[in-house]
Enzyme design. Structure first.
Site, PDB file in Angstrom:
ATOM      1  CG  ASP A 164      -1.998   0.947   1.576  1.00  0.00           C
ATOM      2  OD1 ASP A 164      -3.370   1.067   1.356  1.00  0.00           O
ATOM      3  OD2 ASP A 164      -1.340   2.645   0.805  1.00  0.00           O
ATOM      4  CG  ASP A 217      -3.120   3.494  -2.327  1.00  0.00           C
ATOM      5  OD1 ASP A 217      -4.048   3.123  -2.310  1.00  0.00           O
ATOM      6  OD2 ASP A 217      -1.615   4.206  -1.421  1.00  0.00           O
ATOM      7  CD  GLU A 218      -5.500  -0.980  -0.693  1.00  0.00           C
ATOM      8  OE1 GLU A 218      -5.370  -2.084   0.480  1.00  0.00           O
ATOM      9  OE2 GLU A 218      -6.250   0.226  -0.639  1.00  0.00           O
TER      10      GLU A 218
HETATM   11  N1  DCP Z   1      -9.072   8.367  -0.957  1.00  0.00           N
HETATM   12  C1  DCP Z   1      -9.565   9.337  -1.726  1.00  0.00           C
HETATM   13  N2  DCP Z   1     -10.603   9.479  -0.775  1.00  0.00           N
HETATM   14  C2  DCP Z   1     -10.943   8.830   1.087  1.00  0.00           C
HETATM   15  C3  DCP Z   1      -9.673   7.509   1.404  1.00  0.00           C
HETATM   16  C4  DCP Z   1      -8.211   7.564  -0.221  1.00  0.00           C
HETATM   17  O1  DCP Z   1      -9.674  10.384  -2.151  1.00  0.00           O
HETATM   18  N3  DCP Z   1     -11.690   8.610   1.446  1.00  0.00           N
HETATM   19  C5  DCP Z   1      -7.547   7.998  -2.506  1.00  0.00           C
HETATM   20  C6  DCP Z   1      -6.571   9.273  -1.872  1.00  0.00           C
HETATM   21  C7  DCP Z   1      -5.374   8.492  -0.965  1.00  0.00           C
HETATM   22  C8  DCP Z   1      -5.200   7.693  -1.766  1.00  0.00           C
HETATM   23  O2  DCP Z   1      -7.006   6.603  -2.810  1.00  0.00           O
HETATM   24  O3  DCP Z   1      -4.045   8.762  -1.472  1.00  0.00           O
HETATM   25  C9  DCP Z   1      -4.759   6.402  -1.379  1.00  0.00           C
HETATM   26  O4  DCP Z   1      -5.715   5.608  -0.478  1.00  0.00           O
HETATM   27  P1  DCP Z   1      -5.169   5.173   1.141  1.00  0.00           P
HETATM   28  O5  DCP Z   1      -6.133   4.447   1.845  1.00  0.00           O
HETATM   29  O6  DCP Z   1      -4.012   3.906   1.170  1.00  0.00           O
HETATM   30  O7  DCP Z   1      -3.936   6.542   2.088  1.00  0.00           O
HETATM   31  P2  DCP Z   1      -3.352   7.271   1.681  1.00  0.00           P
HETATM   32  O8  DCP Z   1      -2.217   6.078   0.497  1.00  0.00           O
HETATM   33  O9  DCP Z   1      -3.280   8.317   1.255  1.00  0.00           O
HETATM   34  O10 DCP Z   1      -1.858   7.379   3.219  1.00  0.00           O
HETATM   35  P3  DCP Z   1      -1.409   5.646   3.910  1.00  0.00           P
HETATM   36  O11 DCP Z   1       0.279   5.990   3.600  1.00  0.00           O
HETATM   37  O12 DCP Z   1      -2.417   6.158   4.306  1.00  0.00           O
HETATM   38  O13 DCP Z   1      -1.820   4.366   2.510  1.00  0.00           O
HETATM   39 MG    MG Z   2      -1.818   4.591   0.919  1.00  0.00          MG
END
Ligand code: DCP
Ligand code: MG
Length: 407
Positions: free
Chosen positions: A18, A112-113
């Site tokens: 992720d 992203d995962e």
């Molecule tokens: N995303 C979004 N709305 C949300 C959750 C996520 O638009 N409620 C988008 C933005 C994030 C991406 O999806 O960058 C990936 O989600 P993640 O939950 O993996 O969060 P991040 O990658 O940003 O942070 P982390 O380091 O906690 O994985």
């Molecule tokens: Mg993420």
């Protein structure tokens, strides 16, 4: 050949990878002046929410799905950056291609995962920890970004493991370490339980996964219905679900386990609209059209209900998926509370291929396609909230209904 692997025998080797603060990390990559700064990715309109926050902003208590106004009150020095979804999709493609060099069994969960099944791949990539290091290195080399990786004997434990040492995390949970790893974690770490389920577990005096694992399964089932056996298995680190590779995917779907259960058509339709939009975007990005749409609902008693219908002509339009999904809703008993709303497009075919028997209606379809493309473009410039459909506006009720644009 008996390999005496001391951490217990790995029946499967499942990786969950992720990306860290994905949208924010891409912005910091592309714009060096943003590196090391607190960022909030999202729009600034009155209804905007934070898509994600950079790790520099997170100590202020901000994060995904928080209203932008609130996030800016908590972290006034943050720089707000509008999302560029097309760019994130491009980086995502590169990441998924990297994963594909490690295993043919890659299941992407979002941009992203992904899960990777690396069972039996020790000969190629070394023991699990070495596998994780190599994946992280390869992603960094291909994209300049960091990814957190969890390795475990199953999906659930791998997913928790990837999250626990973020950012730039690497966590291997060997088979004989699963219970010790899970035991101290709070019940909020359980999967597919939602806020309500979590509160119910708390009310039952269950705080940690050890509490849930030690609870009497019959009592759990009496109190929680079919969620009982589900959480009992997860808390013990049992999760037999396979990694299902997307390339073989016969459908593109999107679903959410809701924080609050919903009852009735009016409460379900906004979720369906969001899922239809999301699936439409994914179809268009993949260059596919769907010949059918399926609606999936899960009751609070974990009963799974699905209805599906063919689409003539095939479509990649979120609007069309939504319209058909609304008709499917009539075939459900909507009087019972639901905990999950999902929508999938199936019977997928290349969008460039000609549609059989479609001479008429061509013009209307092209108009719809242009509209969808325009919506995609606007949203990638200004965020999802920038463009809303008439049906979303109606959902707010007449007192908040803005003046309608004439067609
Ligand atoms: N995303 C979004 N709305 C949300 C959750 C996520 O638009 N409620 C988008 C933005 C994030 C991406 O999806 O960058 C990936 O989600 P993640 O939950 O993996 O969060 P991040 O990658 O940003 O942070 P982390 O380091 O906690 O994985
Ligand atoms: Mg993420």
């Amino acid at each position: 050949m008996s390999r005496s692997t001391s951490p217990g025998r790995w029946s499967r080797i499942i990786v969950h990878a992720d990306m860290d603060a994905f949208y924010a990390a891409v912005e910091q990559l592309d714009r060096p002046e943003l590196r090391g700064k607190p960022l909030l990715i999202g729009g600034t309109g009155p209804r905007s929410v934070v898509a994600t926050a950079s790790y520099e902003a997170r100590p202020f208590g901000v994060g995904s799905a928080m209203p932008m106004g609130l996030a800016l009150r908590k972290c006034p020095q943050a720089i707000v950056v509008p999302p560029r979804l097309a760019r994130y999709a491009e980086v995502s493609d590169r990441i998924m291609s990297v994963f594909a060099t490690f295993s043919p069994l890659v299941e992407a969960l979002s941009l992203d995962e992904a899960f990777l099944d690396l069972t039996g791949a020790e000969g190629l990539f070394g023991p699990p920890e070495e596998m994780a290091r190599r994946i992280k290195g390869a992603v960094r080399e291909a994209t300049g970004l960091t990814v957190s990786v969890g390795v475990a004997p199953n999906k659930y434990v791998a997913k928790v493991a990837s999250d626990i040492r973020k950012p730039d995390g690497l966590c291997v949970v060997p088979p004989d370490g699963v219970r010790a790893f899970l035991d101290p974690l709070p019940v909020s770490r359980l999967w597919g339980v939602g806020k309500h389920g979590e509160e119910r577990l708390q009310d039952m005096g269950l705080r940690t996964l050890a509490d849930v694992a030690a609870a009497d399964p019959a009592w759990l089932e009496r109190r929680l219905g079919s969620m009982g056996p589900h959480v009992h298995a997860l808390a013990q680190g049992i999760d037999p679900r396979p990694v299902v590779p997307d390339r073989e995917a016969k459908s593109i779907g999107s679903e959410v386990t809701l924080d609050d259960d919903v009852v009735g058509r009016a409460a379900i339709t906004p979720h369906l609209l969001r899922e239809a939009d999301r699936v439409g975007r994914r179809l268009r990005r993949a260059g596919l059209r769907a010949g059918g749409v399926r609606v999936k609902l899960k009751t609070t008693k974990f009963q799974l209900l699905t209805r599906q219908t063919a689409l003539h002509p095939p479509t990649s339009s979120g609007d069309v998926l939504y319209r058909e999904a609304l008709r499917l809703l009539d075939a459900f008993d909507l009087g019972v509370p639901m905990r999950l709303v999902g929508l999938a497009a199936y019977d997928l075919a290349d969008a460039a291929a000609p549609v059989q028997g479609e001479l008429f209606g061509q013009e209307g379809r092209e108009r719809q396609q242009r509209l969808d493309q325009a919506v995609d473009a606007l949203r990638s410039r200004f965020g999802k909230a920038a463009v809303r459909r008439g049906s979303e506006i109606e959902d707010e009720g007449p007192e908040r209904q803005p003046d309608r644009m004439r067609d």
